[in-house]
Design a protein around this motif. Structure first.
Motif, short mmCIF file in Angstrom:
data_model
loop_
_atom_site.label_atom_id
_atom_site.label_comp_id
_atom_site.label_asym_id
_atom_site.label_seq_id
_atom_site.Cartn_x
_atom_site.Cartn_y
_atom_site.Cartn_z
N PRO A 123 -9.43 12.23 -1.84
CA PRO A 123 -8.61 11.11 -2.34
C PRO A 123 -7.14 11.26 -1.98
O PRO A 123 -6.61 12.37 -1.90
CB PRO A 123 -8.82 11.18 -3.86
CG PRO A 123 -9.31 12.55 -4.13
CD PRO A 123 -10.07 12.99 -2.92
N ILE A 124 -6.51 10.14 -1.75
CA ILE A 124 -5.08 10.07 -1.48
C ILE A 124 -4.40 9.77 -2.81
O ILE A 124 -4.54 8.68 -3.37
CB ILE A 124 -4.76 8.97 -0.45
CG1 ILE A 124 -5.48 9.27 0.87
CG2 ILE A 124 -3.25 8.84 -0.25
CD1 ILE A 124 -5.47 8.11 1.85
N ARG A 125 -3.69 10.74 -3.35
CA ARG A 125 -3.10 10.60 -4.69
C ARG A 125 -1.63 10.20 -4.58
O ARG A 125 -0.86 10.84 -3.86
CB ARG A 125 -3.26 11.90 -5.48
CG ARG A 125 -4.73 12.28 -5.70
CD ARG A 125 -4.87 13.51 -6.56
NE ARG A 125 -6.26 13.93 -6.72
CZ ARG A 125 -7.07 13.49 -7.66
NH1 ARG A 125 -6.64 12.62 -8.56
NH2 ARG A 125 -8.33 13.92 -7.73
N VAL A 126 -1.28 9.16 -5.34
CA VAL A 126 0.06 8.59 -5.28
C VAL A 126 0.66 8.60 -6.68
O VAL A 126 0.01 8.12 -7.63
CB VAL A 126 0.03 7.15 -4.73
CG1 VAL A 126 1.43 6.56 -4.71
CG2 VAL A 126 -0.59 7.13 -3.33
N PRO A 127 1.87 9.13 -6.87
CA PRO A 127 2.48 9.17 -8.22
C PRO A 127 2.60 7.78 -8.83
O PRO A 127 2.75 6.77 -8.13
CB PRO A 127 3.86 9.79 -7.96
CG PRO A 127 3.71 10.54 -6.69
CD PRO A 127 2.72 9.76 -5.86
N ASP A 137 2.64 3.91 -7.77
CA ASP A 137 3.89 3.26 -7.41
C ASP A 137 3.68 2.53 -6.08
O ASP A 137 3.20 3.11 -5.10
CB ASP A 137 5.00 4.30 -7.28
CG ASP A 137 6.31 3.68 -6.83
OD1 ASP A 137 7.04 3.16 -7.68
OD2 ASP A 137 6.58 3.71 -5.60
N ALA A 138 4.05 1.25 -6.03
CA ALA A 138 3.73 0.42 -4.87
C ALA A 138 4.40 0.92 -3.59
O ALA A 138 3.78 0.99 -2.52
CB ALA A 138 4.11 -1.03 -5.14
N ASP A 139 5.68 1.27 -3.66
CA ASP A 139 6.38 1.75 -2.46
C ASP A 139 5.80 3.08 -1.98
O ASP A 139 5.61 3.29 -0.78
CB ASP A 139 7.87 1.90 -2.75
CG ASP A 139 8.57 0.56 -2.94
OD1 ASP A 139 8.04 -0.46 -2.46
OD2 ASP A 139 9.64 0.53 -3.58
N ALA A 140 5.52 3.96 -2.94
CA ALA A 140 4.94 5.25 -2.56
C ALA A 140 3.54 5.07 -1.98
O ALA A 140 3.15 5.77 -1.04
CB ALA A 140 4.89 6.17 -3.78
N MET A 141 2.78 4.11 -2.51
CA MET A 141 1.45 3.84 -1.97
C MET A 141 1.54 3.30 -0.55
O MET A 141 0.77 3.70 0.33
CB MET A 141 0.69 2.86 -2.86
CG MET A 141 -0.73 2.59 -2.39
SD MET A 141 -1.67 1.47 -3.47
CE MET A 141 -1.00 -0.12 -2.93
N ASP A 142 2.46 2.40 -0.32
CA ASP A 142 2.64 1.84 1.01
C ASP A 142 2.92 2.96 2.02
O ASP A 142 2.30 3.02 3.09
CB ASP A 142 3.79 0.83 1.01
CG ASP A 142 3.98 0.16 2.35
OD1 ASP A 142 3.36 -0.90 2.59
OD2 ASP A 142 4.74 0.71 3.18
N ALA A 143 3.84 3.87 1.64
CA ALA A 143 4.18 4.97 2.55
C ALA A 143 3.00 5.90 2.75
O ALA A 143 2.72 6.33 3.88
CB ALA A 143 5.38 5.74 1.99
N ALA A 144 2.26 6.20 1.68
CA ALA A 144 1.14 7.13 1.78
C ALA A 144 0.01 6.55 2.63
O ALA A 144 -0.61 7.27 3.42
CB ALA A 144 0.63 7.48 0.38
N VAL A 145 -0.28 5.27 2.45
CA VAL A 145 -1.37 4.64 3.20
C VAL A 145 -1.01 4.56 4.68
O VAL A 145 -1.85 4.86 5.56
CB VAL A 145 -1.69 3.26 2.63
CG1 VAL A 145 -2.62 2.47 3.56
CG2 VAL A 145 -2.34 3.40 1.26
#
Length: 417
Positions: A123-127, A137-145
């Motif tokens: 899994p890709i875990r995002v704070p 967090d939407a911005d952190a998810m965008d960057a992680a994806v």
């Protein structure tokens, strides 16, 4: 694959009690209130229904589930609904149908990551946003994806929980809207686990992703939490009214036909009644909501009084204390360096069963734990029912004694003589 941390905690509680050891059971997420007599009657009435039912569920149960969501501002037709033996297998089948990698909030309920790993996906875990829970967090998810895709991975679905297990927090409307916008931009399916929806403590608009990303949101619910029927094992998934939703539903239905064939018929009979929101059960959920809120907030105050950082819970029956302000003394007095160390000391030295934050994907070195408060409601159904109907549940004598006992144990942990 090991036993789920939550179920392992329940087994540890039972084993210690069987051995005559003292235990304060704050590890297992069971709602802890007696079953309503009307639900017991409905189940008994259908005990003779032994034939296999439709894979997706009976018309009556699916219509009731559709009505449940429609009354909560999510218009739903029965054709969008699929039932299963609990929301966990429905989620697993959905992850299988989605394919690709899974994005999770950090922290997140233990089974999300475990199910992704069972499917061969890390899994890709995002704070989560500061002070919130259940939604990346939407911005952190965008960057992680985007980073994951650049590295050759294939994220396709994000799982969110509203309100959240383990933090007890409800994501803000702003955060949910931002998540939906990011999911649409990234072409991610949203799996919205709303199993605790009816247990939000304060009235107000509920920020369901289905309101802002209806074409890509699959929503799940069950009877486990609001009606305290975890052992009955029945859940429902609502698929979007879109080509994507139709594809996902048919894939999940195919998986269901091979894994569980059909949801137990007696359970569907009881669920059809529960999801129709009869006033007697609406009143019972209101009492449960008050009980959970009263005790969860009292428990949060106990941990805050011991020096922990803890946000007030907003729904469900969980508290998420952070012992970071006490790190130096815990390390010096007990050798505690991780959340697993902290949970072990609480169990072995004080008989307090909690789960470490690391079980939920939190960084192991963070000193977070998840506390499930229903273990304080009483030793038997008589006490639990009395707490349920009380205007001030946290003031019931046995709950007050348990809260004081917890406070004493925390004082011994954080300031040993």
């Amino acid at each position: 694959m090991t036993v789920s941390a939550t179920l392992a905690a329940n087994e540890a509680i039972a084993a210690r009690r069987a051995a005559g050891q003292e235990v304060l059971a704050l590890g297992f997420g069971e709602a802890g209130i007696p079953v309503h007599p009307l639900l017991r009657q409905r189940l008994a009435q259908a005990a003779g229904q032994t034939a296999y039912g439709p894979v997706a569920g009976t018309d009556a149960a699916r219509e009731a589930a559709a009505g449940y969501w429609t009354r909560r501002a999510i218009p739903t037709a029965k054709e969008q609904v699929l039932l299963g033996p609990g929301s966990k297998p429905l989620l697993f089948a959905l992850l299988h149908a989605a394919g690709g990698d899974v994005v999770l909030p950090k922290p997140a309920w233990v089974s999300y990551g475990a199910q992704a790993e069972m499917l061969g996906r890390d899994p890709i875990r995002v704070p989560v946003p500061e002070g919130e829970g259940g939604v990346p967090d939407a911005d952190a998810m965008d960057a992680a994806v985007r980073a994951a895709r650049a590295a050759g991975r294939d994220p396709r679905i994000v799982v969110v929980t509203l309100p959240d297990n383990p933090t007890g927090r409800l994501a803000s409307e702003q955060s949910v809207k931002a998540l939906c916008e990011a999911a649409r931009e990234l072409d991610l399916i949203i799996a919205a686990d709303e199993i605790y929806r009816d247990l939000v403590f304060e009235p107000g608009a509920f920020p369901s992703p289905s309101a802002w990303a209806p074409e890509r949101t699959v929503t799940t619910t069950s009877l486990s939490k609001n009606y305290a029927l975890g052992g009955w094992r029945i859940g429902a998934a609502r698929f979007p009214d879109s080509p994507l939703g139709e594809r996902l539903r048919e894939s999940v239905r195919g998986t269901a036909s091979e894994l569980w064939s059909s949801t137990p018929m007696p359970m569907q009979h009881a669920a059809a009644y529960a999801w129709s929101d009869p006033q007697e059960l609406v009143d019972r959920v209101a009492l449960a909501r008050r009980l959970h809120g009263s005790v969860a907030n009292a428990v949060a105050e106990v941990f805050a009084g011991a020096g922990c950082e803890v946000m007030p819970p907003q729904g469900g029956f969980y508290v998420w204390p952070d012992f970071e302000p006490l790190r130096a003394s815990l390390a010096a007095d007990w050798g505690i360096a991780t959340s697993a160390d902290l949970a072990e000391v609480l169990l072995e030295r004080f008989g307090v069963v909690v789960l470490p934050g690391s079980a939920f994907g939190d960084d192991p070195e963070r000193l977070t734990i998840r506390v499930a408060v229903p273990g304080l409601y009483g030793e038997n159904d008589s006490e639990r029912l009395a707490a349920l109907v009380s205007d001030e549940p946290a003031s019931m004598p046995w709950i007050g004694d348990a809260l004081e006992g917890l406070a004493q144990k925390l004082r011994a942990l954080t300031a040993p003589e």
